[in-house]
Design a protein around this motif. Sequence first.
Motif, PDB file in Angstrom:
ATOM      1  N   THR A  78       0.863  -1.185   0.000  1.00  0.00           N
ATOM      2  CA  THR A  78       0.000   0.000   0.000  1.00  0.00           C
ATOM      3  C   THR A  78       0.897   1.232   0.000  1.00  0.00           C
ATOM      4  O   THR A  78       1.517   1.557   1.019  1.00  0.00           O
ATOM      5  CB  THR A  78      -0.941  -0.002   1.224  1.00  0.00           C
ATOM      6  N   HIS A  79       0.987   1.883  -1.128  1.00  0.00           N
ATOM      7  CA  HIS A  79       1.906   3.000  -1.285  1.00  0.00           C
ATOM      8  C   HIS A  79       1.574   4.149  -0.334  1.00  0.00           C
ATOM      9  O   HIS A  79       2.491   4.776   0.212  1.00  0.00           O
ATOM     10  CB  HIS A  79       1.928   3.462  -2.732  1.00  0.00           C
ATOM     11  N   ASP A  80       0.285   4.412  -0.113  1.00  0.00           N
ATOM     12  CA  ASP A  80      -0.121   5.493   0.799  1.00  0.00           C
ATOM     13  C   ASP A  80       0.328   5.236   2.234  1.00  0.00           C
ATOM     14  O   ASP A  80       0.464   6.166   3.009  1.00  0.00           O
ATOM     15  CB  ASP A  80      -1.640   5.684   0.783  1.00  0.00           C
ATOM     16  N   ALA A  81       0.548   3.974   2.585  1.00  0.00           N
ATOM     17  CA  ALA A  81       0.957   3.611   3.948  1.00  0.00           C
ATOM     18  C   ALA A  81       2.437   3.244   4.015  1.00  0.00           C
ATOM     19  O   ALA A  81       2.950   2.931   5.077  1.00  0.00           O
ATOM     20  CB  ALA A  81       0.120   2.441   4.445  1.00  0.00           C
ATOM     21  N   ASN A  82       3.100   3.253   2.875  1.00  0.00           N
ATOM     22  CA  ASN A  82       4.516   2.863   2.812  1.00  0.00           C
ATOM     23  C   ASN A  82       4.751   1.469   3.372  1.00  0.00           C
ATOM     24  O   ASN A  82       5.720   1.238   4.094  1.00  0.00           O
ATOM     25  CB  ASN A  82       5.405   3.884   3.525  1.00  0.00           C
ATOM     26  N   GLY A  83       3.842   0.549   3.068  1.00  0.00           N
ATOM     27  CA  GLY A  83       4.048  -0.808   3.549  1.00  0.00           C
ATOM     28  C   GLY A  83       2.862  -1.719   3.324  1.00  0.00           C
ATOM     29  O   GLY A  83       1.866  -1.349   2.704  1.00  0.00           O
ATOM     30  N   LEU A  84       2.987  -2.905   3.861  1.00  0.00           N
ATOM     31  CA  LEU A  84       1.971  -3.943   3.733  1.00  0.00           C
ATOM     32  C   LEU A  84       0.818  -3.679   4.695  1.00  0.00           C
ATOM     33  O   LEU A  84       1.041  -3.504   5.891  1.00  0.00           O
ATOM     34  CB  LEU A  84       2.609  -5.293   4.023  1.00  0.00           C
ATOM     35  N   THR A  85      -0.400  -3.653   4.163  1.00  0.00           N
ATOM     36  CA  THR A  85      -1.583  -3.393   4.981  1.00  0.00           C
ATOM     37  C   THR A  85      -2.629  -4.485   4.760  1.00  0.00           C
ATOM     38  O   THR A  85      -2.468  -5.359   3.904  1.00  0.00           O
ATOM     39  CB  THR A  85      -2.224  -2.032   4.637  1.00  0.00           C
TER      40      THR A  85
END
Length: 105
Positions: A78-85
Amino acid sequence: MTSATLSPLSEQERAPLLASLPGWTAVADRDAIHKRFTFADFNAAFAFMTRVAMQAEKADHHPEWFNVYNRVDITLSTHDANGLTQRDIDLARFIEQAAATLAKR
């Protein structure tokens, strides 16, 4: 979209979730997961990609992918979260279901 869906998963949260997704592996040097899918031919691979694309558009969460003939490589993060969501886990589950219907025989 809730803030929880945009929060990166902790190590404790992700371990059991990834265990339920056989074949998905962590990507080196980035907080993402990856899997390669192989189908009988290009038509099956493209049908799979079409199913995933429709679901991804509905969820407003799009995979990174690469296709050559009967092979589709998918990376989720998840690019908006800078990581795995949780959004990535949910999409991976859908991807698994779609692949199962078109698996190489």
